[in-house]
Motif scaffolding. Sequence first.
Motif, mmCIF file in Angstrom:
data_model
loop_
_atom_site.group_PDB
_atom_site.id
_atom_site.type_symbol
_atom_site.label_atom_id
_atom_site.label_comp_id
_atom_site.label_asym_id
_atom_site.label_seq_id
_atom_site.Cartn_x
_atom_site.Cartn_y
_atom_site.Cartn_z
ATOM 1 N N THR A 1 52.770 39.423 45.397
ATOM 2 C CA THR A 1 52.592 38.920 44.038
ATOM 3 C C THR A 1 53.772 38.051 43.633
ATOM 4 O OG1 THR A 1 51.404 40.922 43.520
ATOM 5 C CG2 THR A 1 52.190 39.620 41.670
ATOM 6 N N LEU A 2 54.970 38.557 43.900
ATOM 7 C CA LEU A 2 56.167 37.802 43.531
ATOM 8 C C LEU A 2 56.202 36.464 44.247
ATOM 9 C CD1 LEU A 2 59.350 39.989 43.159
ATOM 10 C CD2 LEU A 2 58.137 38.626 41.478
ATOM 11 N N GLY A 3 55.825 36.487 45.528
ATOM 12 C CA GLY A 3 55.820 35.257 46.309
ATOM 13 C C GLY A 3 54.887 34.229 45.707
ATOM 14 N N THR B 1 48.717 37.753 37.240
ATOM 15 C CA THR B 1 49.368 38.670 38.179
ATOM 16 C C THR B 1 48.503 39.902 38.388
ATOM 17 O OG1 THR B 1 51.363 38.011 37.039
ATOM 18 C CG2 THR B 1 51.587 39.653 38.750
ATOM 19 N N ALA B 2 47.964 40.400 37.280
ATOM 20 C CA ALA B 2 47.108 41.588 37.388
ATOM 21 C C ALA B 2 45.945 41.288 38.319
ATOM 22 C CB ALA B 2 46.606 41.985 36.010
ATOM 23 N N LEU B 3 45.397 40.107 38.177
ATOM 24 C CA LEU B 3 44.256 39.749 39.009
ATOM 25 C C LEU B 3 44.652 39.676 40.484
ATOM 26 C CD1 LEU B 3 41.312 39.058 38.495
ATOM 27 C CD2 LEU B 3 41.936 36.672 38.719
ATOM 28 N N TRP B 4 45.786 39.018 40.753
ATOM 29 C CA TRP B 4 46.197 38.924 42.155
ATOM 30 C C TRP B 4 46.416 40.281 42.768
ATOM 31 C CZ3 TRP B 4 50.807 35.419 40.657
ATOM 32 C CH2 TRP B 4 50.331 34.159 40.322
ATOM 33 N N SER B 5 47.232 41.080 42.072
ATOM 34 C CA SER B 5 47.555 42.346 42.716
ATOM 35 C C SER B 5 46.318 43.226 42.760
ATOM 36 C CB SER B 5 48.737 43.033 42.038
ATOM 37 O OG SER B 5 48.477 43.226 40.690
#
Lengths: 743, 216
Positions: free
Chosen positions: A279-281, A28-32
């Motif tokens: 991110t949630l998606g 998640t950290a990477l995506w956001s």
Amino acid sequence: MLLRAILSHYRRHPMQLLALWAILTLATALWSGVWTLTDQARDSMQVGDRQLAGQQLLARQDGAEVTVEDFATLRRQGLCVVPWLEVVVGSGGARVIGVDPLAMSCADSARSGTAPALDGEPFVDIAEAAGLALKRPSRLRLYLARETDRLPEGWRRQPDPSALDTGELADSFLLNLNALAVLVVLVSALLIRSVYTLGLAQRRHGLQLLERYGVQRRRLRRYLLLELGVLALLGALPGHGLGLLLAEMLGAGFGAAMDNLFDTGLLQTSRSVTGFLVTLGVMTLVVAWCGLDLLKVRREQSFIPGWKPMAGFTMLVAGVVLVLVAGSLVVAFLATALLLAGAGLITPWLLQRLVLPHRDASPLHLWRRRELGVLMRRLALPLVALQLAAGTVIAVHALVHTFEGTFNQWLGQRLAGDLFVEVPDGKNISTVASVLSQGHLVDSWHPVERGQVALVDGDQTHILDLMATDTRSPLVREWSLLHASEAPWRAVRKGAVLVNEQLARRRGLAPGSRVSILVEGERRQVTVAGIYADYGRPSGEVLMDVAFLPSGYEPGFRSLTITLPASGNSRQASLVSALEQAWQVNGLQVRDNATVHRIANRIFRQTFTLTRAISYLTLGLAVVALLLTGWVVLGSRHWYYQLLTTWGLAGKAWFHVMLRLTTELMLVIWLAAVPTGIALTWVLVQRINPLAFGWSLPMAVYPGFWLELMALLALSALIVAGAFYLRAPSQVSAPDLATGEER
Amino acid sequence: MAAIKVADLHKSYRTGAGRVPVFEGLSFSVETGHSLALTGPSGSGKSTLLNILCGMETTDRGVITLFGRVAAQRSPGDWAELRRRRIGVVFQDSNLMPALTLEENVRLRADLAGQSFGPVRDWLERLGLKGLERRYPDQVSGGQRQRASLAMVFAMAPDLILADEPTGSLDRNTAHDVADELFLWQRRRGCTLVLATHDLSLADRCDQHLDLAGGN
Ligand SMILES: Nc1ncnc2c1ncn2[C@@H]1O[C@H](COP(=O)(O)OP(=O)(O)OP(=O)(O)O)[C@@H](O)[C@H]1O
Ligand SMILES: [Mg+2]
């Protein structure tokens, strides 16, 4: 109680829970982080674009200067114009620049609502600047939002005189960056899934027991999904925060500069909310993908079912064909997706074949190879993820290097000479000939005239940009051409033309082609002597020598490129005033090329750094995930490795066997990653880029970097083998062969 | 000459709850070519003793002499060498590498022991595994796996076999057959055998019997 039984797995394997949570958080950290950084890069490039003046100015048709009142009127009419009021406030030429954040936010290209800090030039509100301008020299420019198509009565568009359009180069880079961001998401999704399925495989036995005890499978599945959802949320929240922190840390220089300029808090919050939603998606999608496995709680796990290599092969072939014939961007992206998916499906199968033992192999070699096969099957998902991640890193590295090199070279060509001087409307170059011939003011110079010509093709004509210059100038001759016939510059001096790459591609021109053009109503047959790279914009352009312009030709725009004599810096002012005197004008438009170059480089360099950081983070995450899953899988094989010790392969000899095993595993990934990276680079620069922009970037590979990557992977192999060596050998219990230990 | 001599052996495990003594002054010896049965309830230390005898477990006190040499003088490398060439270990189950066929498993063991591969197929055939050479361990029965484990030990031609409940997971008949092979080979080769078992009939077939039950 049932929930307890289901969760008891994590009581026995707390590390697995931690690993799953860590991978969810990190992904998640990477995506956001990537999301935010790509966004920042886009902003930074757009700001840079504006700064390098890729925009259209608004001018009055009567030629009068624009005023702040004009701006207010236009805004009231609902036109999206962005003011830029420069006021000279100090004796040393210090300036303040008045801008209107509100107006900027209406222009899409200024979404961040910010403008960059020019060295030592503070930005103030337009109202304040207007106050200052009452008593001081000032100049107002009104930039027009790109998509504006209708102008009010009495106004016209005017190209920015100091235009240096990096727009398309920047857009191209962003396009590639976005493609890579999608890859990052794909890679981390694979990683999450691999860690999750690994745990699930271990739990399958226990879940089956529960089912045998009469628990409905539907209920089990619901609980497992609930568990997954809670875990995902627990990972997403800190992960998103971490990502923002990461982006902030990486983009600190740029972000800090923005914060100093405006209070952009509001904009940033709304952006991070969108980021979180994205991110949630993505998280939901990935979790749903993991959840798919739950549908087959009971089915025997088979790591490479037979359909996969066939499907992979089909997808690869289809992808290659599509990528070659693709006529539109969508198709090209689809083809790329097919290629990657095909590669992901077929790689484990291919590599299995690669590690088949030799005939007459020694038994120990045979054992190692077979074990490698087992590990590769059980680690197929994280291996493919690492393959894609490493491929991405290779592609990003090549892209960034190529962009850097191309951009620098192209900028060097376009910004040749020290000064760019706009010839004022209605003035002639011949008027200042005497000034230009003064050796102490000017070292060398050449004129650039810009206008339009038409290309005649049968009974159709196409309007093209024209650039005419004195091709005897040494500054021009440093240009490198993409393709050229022999002695192209000499040919141009004899009447041939050069064309830019996008025109050549569109019209299928090559050096030696003959084209028919209309210059000021005069029809000419000319030979194309060469093709030059022109990354800034989409339009086709023809370059010819000024000597061949028809005598009555009225260019749209004239400028001088001037090299000052050595130690010419102090002379710049005297040259400018000499020119102003000769032309009898005030406030000559002068661009200091070195400054523009510096600004452009600064903006691009930061973006490149961010991009590199993203790709390394992806690789890091993939390596960590492989280490985690590898640890679990190797752990489940520990008994057999211990068996080797029992058979007398102890200490150093044992470590060597393990090290060879892990190193070969990494080497195999590397072998798969390099072609993936090359293919990805090729598709991006040679296929997608021309489709999107009409020009391609040079394709370059950097084998030195591949070796660095290999060293990194070898280091990870050493870490795994080392950690395994140091792991306490006791408490290893024999696995139950009857329950189907993988062979 | 005694192949194994153990004098005043002390061994305890350190756990979170303190020290768990397993042996407190254990002494015995086994002549070369003889067989010794280790019996005792679960947890009495049979496996621990076998692990000590092949150098995979440390001791607290006592002197162990193996093949005429004091064990404490052996380096870890020496122990590894011993296990590779002279000591064959058989566990209750999972003696085979799952990714190798039965034949390949036997070859691997012979290779590590420096023995030729020649008789590998013979061993498998003699143990009634003809036709199963190319099967993987999970494709044969438990008894067949255990016989393949014996083939591995036979192929390395050891001087000492340490067997930890080698027939523990087999049915009576199969257990009997496997034991027959083991004793036959041991007698013919004059090799020493230490065997941990719960099966008293198996223990009776050994020359000596050591019950680890009442604190030795
Ligand atoms: N690694 C260890 N750490 C702590 N205690 C241990 C360890 N291994 C064995 N023990 C303890 O030492 C004692 C002897 O164990 P061992 O495995 O030798 O018994 P065993 O006679 O082989 O039993 P079984 O017949 O069940 O196989 C037991 O009480 C056991 O709990
Ligand atoms: Mg035991």
